[in-house]
Design a protein around this motif. Sequence first.
Motif, short mmCIF file in Angstrom:
data_model
loop_
_atom_site.label_atom_id
_atom_site.label_comp_id
_atom_site.label_asym_id
_atom_site.label_seq_id
_atom_site.Cartn_x
_atom_site.Cartn_y
_atom_site.Cartn_z
N PHE A 82 -86.79 -6.38 -56.55
CA PHE A 82 -86.34 -5.18 -57.45
C PHE A 82 -85.14 -5.03 -57.80
O PHE A 82 -84.25 -5.96 -57.34
CB PHE A 82 -86.56 -3.95 -56.22
CG PHE A 82 -88.13 -3.59 -56.25
CD1 PHE A 82 -88.82 -2.34 -57.09
CD2 PHE A 82 -88.90 -4.29 -55.18
CE1 PHE A 82 -89.87 -2.07 -56.87
CE2 PHE A 82 -90.35 -3.77 -55.14
CZ PHE A 82 -90.80 -2.90 -55.94
N ARG A 83 -85.04 -4.41 -58.96
CA ARG A 83 -83.51 -3.95 -59.44
C ARG A 83 -83.65 -2.42 -60.03
O ARG A 83 -84.74 -1.96 -60.14
CB ARG A 83 -83.27 -4.90 -60.85
CG ARG A 83 -83.15 -6.31 -60.42
CD ARG A 83 -82.56 -7.27 -61.59
NE ARG A 83 -83.45 -7.04 -62.92
CZ ARG A 83 -82.91 -7.23 -64.11
NH1 ARG A 83 -81.77 -8.02 -63.98
NH2 ARG A 83 -83.72 -7.09 -65.18
N GLU A 138 -87.14 -1.62 -61.51
CA GLU A 138 -87.83 -2.62 -62.03
C GLU A 138 -88.19 -3.78 -61.10
O GLU A 138 -87.49 -4.21 -60.16
CB GLU A 138 -87.00 -3.28 -63.18
CG GLU A 138 -87.60 -4.59 -63.89
CD GLU A 138 -86.47 -5.01 -64.79
OE1 GLU A 138 -86.64 -5.27 -66.04
OE2 GLU A 138 -85.37 -5.81 -64.26
N ARG A 139 -89.57 -3.89 -60.95
CA ARG A 139 -90.11 -5.01 -60.18
C ARG A 139 -90.48 -6.22 -60.65
O ARG A 139 -91.34 -6.21 -61.84
CB ARG A 139 -91.18 -4.59 -59.14
CG ARG A 139 -91.60 -5.58 -58.03
CD ARG A 139 -92.99 -5.29 -57.48
NE ARG A 139 -94.23 -5.21 -58.26
CZ ARG A 139 -95.25 -4.83 -58.10
NH1 ARG A 139 -95.49 -4.34 -57.00
NH2 ARG A 139 -96.43 -5.02 -58.80
N MET A 140 -90.11 -7.36 -60.55
CA MET A 140 -90.53 -8.80 -60.94
C MET A 140 -91.21 -9.46 -60.18
O MET A 140 -90.48 -9.95 -59.00
CB MET A 140 -89.10 -9.44 -61.61
CG MET A 140 -88.48 -8.49 -62.76
SD MET A 140 -86.82 -9.13 -63.26
CE MET A 140 -85.93 -8.92 -61.89
N SER A 144 -95.05 -11.11 -64.10
CA SER A 144 -95.31 -9.69 -64.28
C SER A 144 -94.07 -8.85 -63.91
O SER A 144 -93.20 -9.08 -62.80
CB SER A 144 -96.43 -9.00 -63.19
OG SER A 144 -97.50 -9.90 -63.79
N THR A 145 -93.90 -7.86 -64.81
CA THR A 145 -92.74 -6.88 -64.47
C THR A 145 -93.65 -5.40 -64.57
O THR A 145 -94.09 -5.18 -65.49
CB THR A 145 -91.60 -7.05 -65.62
OG1 THR A 145 -91.20 -8.37 -65.52
CG2 THR A 145 -90.69 -6.13 -65.43
N ASN A 146 -93.05 -4.58 -63.60
CA ASN A 146 -93.54 -3.18 -63.55
C ASN A 146 -92.33 -2.44 -63.24
O ASN A 146 -91.24 -2.79 -62.94
CB ASN A 146 -94.42 -3.14 -62.10
CG ASN A 146 -95.64 -3.93 -62.24
OD1 ASN A 146 -95.50 -4.97 -61.96
ND2 ASN A 146 -96.88 -3.26 -62.51
N GLU A 167 -95.33 2.43 -62.36
CA GLU A 167 -96.47 2.16 -62.95
C GLU A 167 -97.14 0.81 -62.84
O GLU A 167 -96.34 -0.18 -62.68
CB GLU A 167 -95.91 2.04 -64.71
CG GLU A 167 -96.80 1.36 -65.72
CD GLU A 167 -98.00 2.36 -65.77
OE1 GLU A 167 -99.30 1.73 -65.36
OE2 GLU A 167 -97.95 3.20 -66.29
N ARG A 168 -98.29 1.03 -62.28
CA ARG A 168 -99.00 -0.31 -61.59
C ARG A 168 -99.53 -1.33 -62.70
O ARG A 168 -99.79 -2.33 -62.33
CB ARG A 168 -100.31 0.35 -60.89
CG ARG A 168 -99.78 1.08 -59.59
CD ARG A 168 -100.87 1.26 -58.67
NE ARG A 168 -101.32 2.54 -58.98
CZ ARG A 168 -101.86 3.47 -58.03
NH1 ARG A 168 -102.05 3.15 -57.05
NH2 ARG A 168 -102.30 4.66 -58.56
#
Length: 181
Positions: A82-83, A138-140, A144-146, A167-168
Motif C-alpha cells: 500500500f501507498r 493505492e494497493r500494488m 495489478s493496482t487498486n 475499488e476491487r
Amino acid sequence: SQHEALDPPQEGPNAPAASDILFIDPEPDSTTTAPWWGAVNIDIDQDAVTDIELRVLFALDSTVPWPEALWGTQVACVDPEFRLSAGTIATGLTPILTGDTIGTSLTWWTAVTLHNDEPGGGSFGYWPIPSQGFIGVERMRGDSTNYGWVSIHAGYDNITYQSSGFERVPGVFIRAGDTGE
C-alpha cells in the motif's frame, strides 16, 4: 406492461470498466485520542491483514523551561503493498475533496503526517487542525493496482476513521466518497 431493452455492456479498450466498490462504515467510528491507546487499524480490502494505521504522535518539547506536549496525527501504511496520498503537490498541497478522482495523478507516500507541533511553537503538515477529509489509497499487488479512499477526521490530539471505499476491480480509479451505490 412493456420493458425497455437494456443495451449490452460495451466491450473493448474504450469501454468503461465495471466498478465493484467495497464500502466500509464502522459503527461507531474508530478513534484514537492518545498514542498509548494504540493506532486505529484499517483493513480496507478486507483480507484480514491490517493495511493502514491512523496514529496520534506525542513528544515533549524540551526547548522550553517546562515540558510541553507536542501533538500530531499521521496515517501510515502497514502492508508494504500500500501507498497513501493526501493530494497532489505542485506549488502546495491540493487536498482530495469529495468526488475527486483517486488514481495516478496523486502524489504517493508510505506515511503522511497530517499535522505535527514543532518545538518552540508552530506546526507543520498537510492539513489544518481540526480537519476532515480524504486520504487516497493505492494497493500494488503483482501487475495489478487498486485504488481506494479513507475518510478521516484529524483533531489536535486525536484521529478518527469515519469510512472507506476500495475499488476491487484492478486499474479502475475511484472517486473520493464513492460508496458504489
